[in-house]
Design a protein around this motif. Structure first.
Motif, short mmCIF file in Angstrom:
data_model
loop_
_atom_site.label_atom_id
_atom_site.label_comp_id
_atom_site.label_asym_id
_atom_site.label_seq_id
_atom_site.Cartn_x
_atom_site.Cartn_y
_atom_site.Cartn_z
N GLU A 16 0.81 -1.21 0.00
CA GLU A 16 0.00 0.00 0.00
C GLU A 16 0.85 1.27 0.00
O GLU A 16 0.45 2.28 -0.57
CB GLU A 16 -0.92 0.02 1.23
CG GLU A 16 -1.96 -1.09 1.24
CD GLU A 16 -3.08 -0.85 0.25
OE1 GLU A 16 -3.16 0.26 -0.30
OE2 GLU A 16 -3.89 -1.75 0.04
N HIS A 106 -2.72 6.86 4.34
CA HIS A 106 -3.69 6.60 3.29
C HIS A 106 -3.84 5.09 3.05
O HIS A 106 -4.94 4.58 2.82
CB HIS A 106 -3.28 7.30 1.99
CG HIS A 106 -3.56 8.77 1.99
ND1 HIS A 106 -4.83 9.28 1.93
CD2 HIS A 106 -2.72 9.84 2.05
CE1 HIS A 106 -4.78 10.60 1.94
NE2 HIS A 106 -3.52 10.97 2.04
N ARG A 110 -7.52 2.70 3.90
CA ARG A 110 -8.28 1.98 2.88
C ARG A 110 -8.91 0.71 3.41
O ARG A 110 -9.75 0.09 2.74
CB ARG A 110 -7.38 1.63 1.69
CG ARG A 110 -6.87 2.82 0.91
CD ARG A 110 -6.18 2.37 -0.37
NE ARG A 110 -5.58 3.49 -1.07
CZ ARG A 110 -4.28 3.78 -1.05
NH1 ARG A 110 -3.45 3.00 -0.35
NH2 ARG A 110 -3.81 4.81 -1.71
#
Length: 218
Positions: A16, A106, A110
């Protein structure tokens, strides 16, 4: 279970936030000595607290069934453990650390749980979601400044990632054999030429029928 959560977090961070980079992911305690030895950009994921998630505790027992849908055993429901991680970025410049923390934030936001495809071992076998939160306020009995003080280091920007992992307590209670007969009632007094000794439950067309049993009077 803890090492399985570690590995899932490692993969999540790499996929990620660090995809396409050679940034290292470490689980060491970020002490002064560790920071002095570090010679490359690093994301540190430090496990600093383990405690039960009491909000997820269940009561009672869960049934285990065989192929005939008969209860063969009962076991305690899973317990959930909260694993709290201090996630920090270590580079040569604070600006780069902040960019890396932003990317990590971020990536974690998710997901409300660790992706199932990243789970292995007992986490995969138990088949329950592994919930995850990020950057929530700490409990009243714990402050991040205290964590850094215990590590002997200076306060540093960090993300608090908490994973609630299910754990099988391993306590199983075998079930007794299923009942095969109904209740017998003793109605044997004062019945004339025949003596009624009871009723026997027998299945009949999916229902239970009562068959009267007689024996000759003596």
């Amino acid at each position: 279970m803890i090492h399985e959560v570690d590995e899932a977090l490692r993969q999540l961070v790499r996929e990620e936030a660090l995809r396409g980079t050679d940034i290292e992911v470490a689980f060491d305690a970020p002490t002064k000595d560790w920071a002095a030895r570090r010679n490359a950009p690093t994301v540190n994921v430090y496990l600093y607290d383990v405690r039960e998630d009491l909000r997820r505790r269940q009561r009672g027992l869960l049934n285990e069934y065989d192929e005939d849908n008969i209860v063969t055993a009962r076991h305690l429901p899973p317990r959930h453990m909260k694993l709290s991680y201090l996630v920090t970025a270590w580079t040569q410049r604070p600006e780069d650390e902040h960019r890396l923390l932003s990317s990590l934030l971020h990536g974690f936001l998710r997901h409300d749980a660790l992706p199932p495809e990243l789970l292995a071992g007992s986490l995969a076998e138990i088949g329950l979601p592994v919930a995850m939160t990020v950057a929530l306020p700490p409990p009243e009995d714990r402050a991040f400044a205290d964590v850094w003080s215990a590590l002997g280091g200076e306060l540093k920007p960090s993300l608090d990632v908490v994973v609630s992992a299910p754990v099988d307590p391993g306590r199983v209670f075998p079930a007794g054999p299923p009942a095969r007969e109904g209740v017998r009632l003793d109605l044997s007094r004062g019945l004339g030429s025949a003596e009624e000794v009871g009723h026997h439950a027998e299945p009949e067309g999916g229902r239970v029928a009562m068959r009267r049993v007689r024996r000759p009077a003596s």
